[in-house]
Enzyme design. Sequence first.
Site, short mmCIF file in Angstrom:
data_model
loop_
_atom_site.label_atom_id
_atom_site.label_comp_id
_atom_site.label_asym_id
_atom_site.label_seq_id
_atom_site.Cartn_x
_atom_site.Cartn_y
_atom_site.Cartn_z
N LYS A 176 3.34 -20.23 -82.97
CA LYS A 176 3.84 -20.20 -81.59
C LYS A 176 5.22 -20.84 -81.50
O LYS A 176 6.04 -20.47 -80.68
CB LYS A 176 2.82 -20.84 -80.67
CG LYS A 176 1.58 -19.93 -80.60
CD LYS A 176 0.46 -20.47 -79.77
CE LYS A 176 -0.63 -19.41 -79.58
NZ LYS A 176 -1.41 -19.09 -80.79
N GLU B 283 -4.51 -21.31 -83.25
CA GLU B 283 -4.93 -19.92 -83.09
C GLU B 283 -6.43 -19.89 -82.81
O GLU B 283 -7.12 -20.87 -83.05
CB GLU B 283 -4.70 -19.14 -84.40
CG GLU B 283 -3.27 -19.13 -84.90
CD GLU B 283 -2.34 -18.37 -83.99
OE1 GLU B 283 -2.79 -17.40 -83.35
OE2 GLU B 283 -1.17 -18.77 -83.89
N LYS C 111 1.07 -24.66 -74.79
CA LYS C 111 0.36 -24.19 -76.00
C LYS C 111 0.59 -25.11 -77.20
O LYS C 111 1.74 -25.30 -77.60
CB LYS C 111 0.84 -22.78 -76.39
CG LYS C 111 0.57 -21.72 -75.35
CD LYS C 111 0.85 -20.34 -75.92
CE LYS C 111 0.49 -19.27 -74.93
NZ LYS C 111 0.56 -17.93 -75.54
N ARG D 46 -1.15 -8.06 -85.32
CA ARG D 46 -1.46 -7.49 -83.99
C ARG D 46 -0.63 -8.23 -82.96
O ARG D 46 -0.71 -9.45 -82.85
CB ARG D 46 -2.94 -7.63 -83.66
CG ARG D 46 -3.40 -6.68 -82.53
CD ARG D 46 -4.82 -6.98 -82.07
NE ARG D 46 -4.86 -8.25 -81.40
CZ ARG D 46 -5.81 -9.18 -81.59
NH1 ARG D 46 -6.81 -8.98 -82.42
NH2 ARG D 46 -5.74 -10.31 -80.93
P1 ADP Z 1 -4.61 -17.81 -79.46
O1 ADP Z 1 -3.83 -17.89 -80.70
O2 ADP Z 1 -5.53 -18.95 -79.26
O3 ADP Z 1 -5.24 -16.46 -79.30
P2 ADP Z 1 -2.86 -17.01 -77.28
O4 ADP Z 1 -1.44 -17.33 -77.17
O5 ADP Z 1 -3.21 -15.61 -77.58
O6 ADP Z 1 -3.52 -18.02 -78.32
O7 ADP Z 1 -3.59 -17.44 -75.93
C1 ADP Z 1 -4.98 -17.32 -75.75
C2 ADP Z 1 -5.30 -16.64 -74.43
O8 ADP Z 1 -4.70 -17.37 -73.35
C3 ADP Z 1 -4.72 -15.24 -74.33
O9 ADP Z 1 -5.61 -14.31 -74.87
C4 ADP Z 1 -4.54 -15.09 -72.83
O10 ADP Z 1 -5.77 -14.74 -72.22
C5 ADP Z 1 -4.19 -16.50 -72.38
N1 ADP Z 1 -2.72 -16.67 -72.32
C6 ADP Z 1 -1.92 -17.04 -73.34
N2 ADP Z 1 -0.63 -17.08 -72.96
C7 ADP Z 1 -0.60 -16.72 -71.67
C8 ADP Z 1 0.44 -16.57 -70.71
N3 ADP Z 1 1.70 -16.81 -71.02
N4 ADP Z 1 0.09 -16.18 -69.46
C9 ADP Z 1 -1.20 -15.94 -69.13
N5 ADP Z 1 -2.23 -16.07 -70.00
C10 ADP Z 1 -1.94 -16.45 -71.26
#
Ligand code: ADP
Length: 476
Positions: free
Chosen positions: A307, A370, A366, A126
């Site tokens: 990532k 996950e 980050k 996804r």
């Molecule tokens: P995970 O693997 O923990 O789901 P994500 O990269 O999806 O990590 O980040 C988790 C949450 O953080 C996302 O669902 C979003 O709400 C927020 N987020 C992540 N990256 C960004 C970004 N570049 N800008 C704004 N919000 C972000």
Amino acid sequence: MAEGIPKEVLMNTTLINKLAEVAKDAALLHGVLMRANESPNSSELVTYAPLTLFPTPVPKAIFLQAKAVQTLYNTLVDKISQDPDFLQDSLASTIAVDDFTARLFKIHQQILQEGRSQSIVLGLNRSDYMLDQREDGSTSLKQIEINTISASFGGLASHMHNVHRHTLKVAGRLGESQRILDNNPAVGLAHGIAKAWELYGSDRAVVMFLVETKQQNIFDQRFIENELWKRNIPTLRKRFEDVSQSGKLDKDKKLFVDGQEVALVYFRNGYMPQHYTSEQTWEARLMIERSLAVKCPDIGTHLAGTKKVQQVLAKSGVLERFFPDQPQNVEQLRATFAGLYNLDMGPEGDKTVEMALATPDRFVLKPQREGGGNNIYGEEICEVLHRVKGSSERTAYILMDKIHPKPMQNYLLRRNSPLAISSCLSELGFFGVYVRHGKDMVMNDCVGHLLRTKSSEHSDGGVNAGVAVLDNPLLY
Ligand code: ADP
Ligand code: MG
């Protein structure tokens, strides 16, 4: 509808209270469910999965852009998973400091040494995006991440359209109700699993869902299981512990768990360090990877979703490696990338540190994790960077431009939480499915979407993390 639900509706407390009950009941009726927090391993007590009261407007062109790029993302993930040199180079600085990624990488190395035992590959992923609101008022699609393991909510998302269609009708908004899109990722995901199972070629062999000990989100998975049973494909739910206790490989590396041959292992667990509670858990993962069973994902595909790999892909010239002579594909993918920066030791990483310390609010820091709730924002970015900037510890992180979606007013419906209007941000995901048999891609599809919405007070976290809720896009 670009402005969302009109203010007079949002502010009509009597109507909102009534609609909230209608929406919750519709969720219960249509199976948009979770087990209650207090009894995650029993279906005696269930509740509606958290959801928005109203759908959220999404520009049609952006929706279609994300849908169209999904099959390219499928191809890209698959190519990365087959490129050991690229994985090694990309992850080298990360695995030097991040034990979890290092452990996964070690399994990958062992499999490469032994030779892959299975040429059938199934990818269920996804790709998640936010819609960045630019200063000139235009919107652009930016990828947050791609989930190549345990991408969830395809089951529940397959029923959410019924909930908002009904709620909007009761709200007297028939036109909008009719504009809620059909969506059935559960069928598409099951279709991919079924194809891989058929290719494995044994009617008796089962599809094993590798699940967490705590199974609150079981209904999401049941929708997929049930689609498989409809096709007379047997499924099992097992934990790593079960595989440790009763799993074995025969002389041909066929995987047997509890005496049953496993054709395919669908991981809905195994993406966080906490999922590996003991050495035996790691051994169980290794046993699965070494086996003849189709792995969804295999270890290379799992690593392709890190990532760090995402950050490396955003460097100039890297996508071209995977799509030589296909500049249009490169352009289509690259258009969805946000700015991503490495923190490797050296001048490039130093520059990233400097930039983040100067304007932390422009970025998200980050770690290689996950599951939500791990990212670092604002002043905390400075605290972390001041602590790690002088050592290789900093290479455990990547830095990303912060995306700024336009906040929309909505109500988030969640058990035990008061009904209050919130300023909300949404994240749009598309489910990708592909099956490769040796060199032949026999399936490569986009099978549906997921919209998740959270209060803008929260910078991080998904539905499982208790922050985001399920939603539907309303295209305009
Ligand atoms: P995970 O693997 O923990 O789901 P994500 O990269 O999806 O990590 O980040 C988790 C949450 O953080 C996302 O669902 C979003 O709400 C927020 N987020 C992540 N990256 C960004 C970004 N570049 N800008 C704004 N919000 C972000
Ligand atoms: Mg995420």
